[in-house]
Every structure is written in structure tokens, then in C-alpha cells.
Design a protein around this motif. Structure first.
Motif, PDB file in Angstrom:
ATOM      1  N   PRO A  44       4.624   9.086   1.750  1.00  0.00           N
ATOM      2  CA  PRO A  44       3.397   8.306   1.566  1.00  0.00           C
ATOM      3  C   PRO A  44       2.957   7.510   2.773  1.00  0.00           C
ATOM      4  O   PRO A  44       1.903   7.268   2.932  1.00  0.00           O
ATOM      5  N   SER A  64       1.249  10.054   4.977  1.00  0.00           N
ATOM      6  CA  SER A  64       0.106  10.552   4.453  1.00  0.00           C
ATOM      7  C   SER A  64      -0.977   9.503   4.999  1.00  0.00           C
ATOM      8  O   SER A  64      -2.195   9.905   5.087  1.00  0.00           O
ATOM      9  N   MET A  65      -0.502   8.300   5.223  1.00  0.00           N
ATOM     10  CA  MET A  65      -1.455   7.385   5.468  1.00  0.00           C
ATOM     11  C   MET A  65      -1.716   7.453   7.246  1.00  0.00           C
ATOM     12  O   MET A  65      -2.819   7.156   7.607  1.00  0.00           O
ATOM     13  N   GLN A 104       0.784  -1.281   0.099  1.00  0.00           N
ATOM     14  CA  GLN A 104       0.033  -0.028  -0.027  1.00  0.00           C
ATOM     15  C   GLN A 104       0.990   1.380   0.009  1.00  0.00           C
ATOM     16  O   GLN A 104       0.592   2.194  -0.701  1.00  0.00           O
ATOM     17  N   VAL A 105       2.025   1.287   0.821  1.00  0.00           N
ATOM     18  CA  VAL A 105       2.886   2.395   0.768  1.00  0.00           C
ATOM     19  C   VAL A 105       3.460   2.871  -0.491  1.00  0.00           C
ATOM     20  O   VAL A 105       3.513   3.668  -1.204  1.00  0.00           O
ATOM     21  N   TYR A 106       4.084   1.579  -1.287  1.00  0.00           N
ATOM     22  CA  TYR A 106       4.568   1.631  -2.679  1.00  0.00           C
ATOM     23  C   TYR A 106       3.441   2.293  -3.544  1.00  0.00           C
ATOM     24  O   TYR A 106       3.776   3.089  -4.529  1.00  0.00           O
ATOM     25  N   LYS A 107       2.401   1.760  -3.399  1.00  0.00           N
ATOM     26  CA  LYS A 107       0.963   2.546  -4.393  1.00  0.00           C
ATOM     27  C   LYS A 107       0.954   3.826  -4.053  1.00  0.00           C
ATOM     28  O   LYS A 107       0.479   4.657  -5.107  1.00  0.00           O
ATOM     29  N   ASN A 108       1.291   4.596  -3.094  1.00  0.00           N
ATOM     30  CA  ASN A 108       1.137   5.709  -2.869  1.00  0.00           C
ATOM     31  C   ASN A 108       2.513   6.514  -3.093  1.00  0.00           C
ATOM     32  O   ASN A 108       2.483   7.811  -2.897  1.00  0.00           O
ATOM     33  N   ASN A 142       5.008   8.381  -5.129  1.00  0.00           N
ATOM     34  CA  ASN A 142       5.196   9.280  -6.158  1.00  0.00           C
ATOM     35  C   ASN A 142       6.586   9.264  -6.756  1.00  0.00           C
ATOM     36  O   ASN A 142       7.647  10.058  -6.054  1.00  0.00           O
TER      37      ASN A 142
END
Length: 208
Positions: free
Chosen positions: A182, A185-186, A143-147, A149
Motif C-alpha cells: 500500500p 502504491s502511493m 494513510q498507509v493503513y487505510k490502503n 487490504n
């Protein structure tokens, strides 16, 4: 003083893993179990080992607990069976288990590049006192990698300057983790903890 203790018992009927922490898997998904299976398969012998892990490193905290356990199993088995594999072969085997397993097989402070398989021993690391804050939650790496940039990543450029200048490590300048923004941010509590550490005099603070 922060480490897990890994015990190997030989002569077991089948390979197994047990751990003192309830959140650590005790099946083939455990990296220590996977390391033992790969070792025996590569050596082509029908052997088994019972692995016991006394956990002190927080689970899913980005501190390499599972990877260091796997590396310890590789090193322990290699020693027990008379060093059938070279360090480079163990590193190659470790890489198939996880990208940071080879670092723990290398067993020295190092600059690591490539896909986790290129090492340059680093001598410029002084002794620091570390305050580790574990806020009680874990993050999904996926999930972190998905966020993440990729256009905003800065660490590679920053650390390249550090390497070119061959500087001594400075926690105020050289700590960098592109996954921190990221993740924070979560879970904004990450920034709260980081800001508190710096406010109270830490030389540097970063998410592991």
C-alpha cells in the motif's frame, strides 16, 4: 553506527525536549517528552529533566527513531533514580507510549508478538552490512493503513513457517512487510529503489 544520541540534564525547572532536526516536535507530542512525564507521574515525584536529542536516524522513516528515544529516556531515568521499576514494568509503561517502545527497552534481537509486549530473544541473526536508502519523503502511517487490504496480508503466515522451523534469518526469504504494497502504491519510487538494490546484488531489500 546509525543512532540518535539522547542527553538528560537533571535539575531543570520543567521538563523540556530539544532536537537537532527541525522536523522533530519539541513539545509534549515528542515521545521522549511523553516518556519522561509518564515516568515521573508513575513514580509520583515532582521532578523534571531537560532532554536533548542529536538526530541521525531519518525522521518518519519507519526505523523506530522516536520510539528508541522514548525507551532511552525510560532506561536513563530508571538508572538515575536507582531502578525503581522492573524491566517488565518499564515495558508496560513503554507500551502506553507506542507499540514498538517495549522492543527498544528489551534491547536484544527478538521475535515480537502480541501488541508489542511479548518477546522471544532470537539468536539466529548474523551480522549483515546494511545500505539504507532514504528517498527524502515520509509517509502517513494512518494513510498507509487505510490502503491496506487485510485479505492480501502474507507476512504472518510466512513468518509463522519461519518460526516453526527455527531457521537462521535469511534476508532473501524472511524479509516481509505487509505495509510495503500500500505504501508503494502511493509512492512508486519505493519499488524503484527496492528493484535497484536487488539488481545490484543485495541479498534482500524491504521498506522499513
Amino acid at each position: 553506527g546509525l543512532y540518535d544520541t539522547v542527553s538528560l540534564t537533571f535539575g531543570a525547572k520543567e521538563t523540556s525536549v530539544s532536537c537537532s532536526h527541525p522536523d522533530v516536535p519539541e513539545d509534549e507530542t515528542n515521545l521522549a517528552f511523553a516518556a519522561a512525564s509518564l515516568f515521573f507521574n508513575t513514580l509520583n515525584i515532582n521532578e523534571s529533566v531537560k532532554i536533548s536529542i542529536e538526530k541521525q536516524i531519518p525522521v518518519a522513516a519507519g526505523l523506530g527513531g522516536g520510539s528508541s528515544n522514548a525507551a532511552t529516556v525510560f532506561l536513563g531515568l530508571n538508572r538515575y533514580y536507582g531502578y525503581p521499576f522492573s524491566p517488565n514494568k518499564l515495558i508496560s509503561m513503554g507500551l502506553s507510549i507506542g507499540a514498538d517502545v517495549p522492543f527498544f527497552i528489551f534491547r536484544k534481537p527478538a521475535i515480537v508478538s502480541g501488541i508489542g509486549n511479548k518477546f522471544k530473544a532470537y539468536q539466529g541473526l548474523e551480522s549483515f552490512k546494511i545500505l539504507l536508502v532514504f528517498p527524502g519523503f515520509s509517509l502517513s502511517t494512518t494513510q498507509v493503513y487505510k490502503n491496506l487490504n487485510l485479505g492480501l496480508t502474507k507476512c504472518k503466515k510466512k513468518l509463522r513457517r519461519f518460526l516453526l522451523n527455527q531457521q537462521s534469518f535469511n534476508p532473501g526469504c524472511h524479509l516481509c512487510n505487509d505495509l510495503e504494497p500500500p505504501a508503494a502504491s502511493m509512492y512508486p519510487g519505493i519499488f524503484t529503489v527496492k528493484e535497484a538494490l536487488l539488481r545490484y546484488g543485495a541479498l534482500g531489500a524491504i521498506m522499513s
